[in-house]
Design an enzyme around this catalytic site. Sequence first.
Site, PDB file in Angstrom:
ATOM      1  N   GLY A 112       1.229   1.876   5.622  1.00 53.89           N
ATOM      2  CA  GLY A 112       0.196   0.841   5.631  1.00 53.89           C
ATOM      3  C   GLY A 112       0.081   0.227   7.015  1.00 53.89           C
ATOM      4  N   ALA A 113      -0.760  -0.792   7.124  1.00 58.09           N
ATOM      5  CA  ALA A 113      -0.898  -1.535   8.393  1.00 58.09           C
ATOM      6  C   ALA A 113      -1.403  -2.936   8.065  1.00 58.09           C
ATOM      7  CB  ALA A 113      -1.874  -0.833   9.324  1.00 58.09           C
ATOM      8  N   THR A 144       0.852  -1.201   0.000  1.00 54.33           N
ATOM      9  CA  THR A 144       0.000   0.000   0.000  1.00 54.33           C
ATOM     10  C   THR A 144       0.886   1.249   0.000  1.00 54.33           C
ATOM     11  OG1 THR A 144      -1.412  -1.321   1.464  1.00 54.33           O
ATOM     12  CG2 THR A 144      -2.121   0.925   1.004  1.00 54.33           C
ATOM     13  N   GLU A 166       9.646   1.982  11.021  1.00 51.08           N
ATOM     14  CA  GLU A 166       8.301   2.557  10.864  1.00 51.08           C
ATOM     15  C   GLU A 166       7.828   3.212  12.163  1.00 51.08           C
ATOM     16  OE1 GLU A 166       6.451  -0.377   7.418  1.00 51.08           O
ATOM     17  OE2 GLU A 166       6.267  -0.962   9.496  1.00 51.08           O
TER      18      GLU A 166
HETATM   19  C1  5RP Z   1       5.616  -3.311   6.812  1.00 52.18           C
HETATM   20  C2  5RP Z   1       4.255  -2.971   7.285  1.00 52.18           C
HETATM   21  C3  5RP Z   1       3.214  -2.782   6.233  1.00 52.18           C
HETATM   22  O1  5RP Z   1       2.720  -1.499   6.319  1.00 52.18           O
HETATM   23  C4  5RP Z   1       2.099  -3.781   6.467  1.00 52.18           C
HETATM   24  O2  5RP Z   1       2.680  -5.079   6.464  1.00 52.18           O
HETATM   25  C5  5RP Z   1       1.025  -3.679   5.392  1.00 52.18           C
HETATM   26  O3  5RP Z   1       1.553  -4.106   4.175  1.00 52.18           O
HETATM   27  P1  5RP Z   1       0.697  -4.093   2.841  1.00 52.18           P
HETATM   28  O4  5RP Z   1       0.411  -2.676   2.525  1.00 52.18           O
HETATM   29  O5  5RP Z   1       1.602  -4.759   1.832  1.00 52.18           O
HETATM   30  O6  5RP Z   1      -0.550  -4.891   3.076  1.00 52.18           O
HETATM   31  O7  5RP Z   1       3.982  -2.821   8.439  1.00 52.18           O
HETATM   32  O8  5RP Z   1       6.479  -3.587   7.875  1.00 52.18           O
END
Ligand code: 5RP
Length: 262
Positions: free
Chosen positions: A90-91, A36, A111
């Site tokens: 993202g999360a 994301t 992060e």
């Molecule tokens: C990386 C993170 C990402 O923000 C989380 O894993 C979400 O990833 P994605 O956007 O690929 O679903 O915390 O350490």
Amino acid sequence: MIGELSPIEKAKFVAAKRAADLVEDGMRVGLGTGSTAAWLVRCLGEKVRDQGLRFRGVPTSTRTAELAREVGIEVTSLDEARWLDLTIDGADEFDGEQNLIKGGGGALLQEKIVATASDQMVVIADVGKEVEALGAFPLPVEVIPFGWQTTQALIEEMLVSMDVLGRKSSLRMNSSAPFVTDEGNHILDLHLGRIGNPRQMALALNQVPGIVENGLFIDICDIVVVGYGDGRVELRDINEGTVEHDRLDLEENENLFSDIAD
Ligand code: 5RP
């Protein structure tokens, strides 16, 4: 190109595109990691190129730094910027209080440092990341390699007194070798099922020797931008108590990024 994406990727894209509008000239902006966040970086690169947006980005991983440079964003370090106006990331999960699980991409340490050093943290996520209680997604914990198995045993012992459904943990692997973070550490993924008290868990984990940081982000996120596969997007501001609804015309953006493979 956008039209060819799966509904989840479209949802990630619309959340990222909406959040890119929060970046203003002259800002210092933390740039998250993951798929994301990669959409965000591409959207910001487009604004730099087409609209002359000028800002400095502080990436939270080597992957994000590479992409940011590739799309023409001026990259700086946190030490250089010191304090940031905004971080967008993202999360893996977010709950009703905008507490998060992060670290699925293994970048949780940088992060968390970057998000904490920001006036505002904005999370961008597809609606599938919203949960009633955190914990179905395995909670990532960054541990130093020295004695990691002892650290793992200490964590599992500590979990006995916690309100969780599971207490198993696993060392994250990269093919046949342990995954190594940008800081040279390993990741233990905790399979907790449900975390009854995320705040207590975050504090307890950081008391265990060997743990550098955990993936629970408590009271750090200010705004969640939630994307839907049909182009709808919601901006939920926990401080203002407001929810703003928007819709992105996906057909209008059809040819965006047609030059990239993923
Ligand atoms: C990386 C993170 C990402 O923000 C989380 O894993 C979400 O990833 P994605 O956007 O690929 O679903 O915390 O350490």
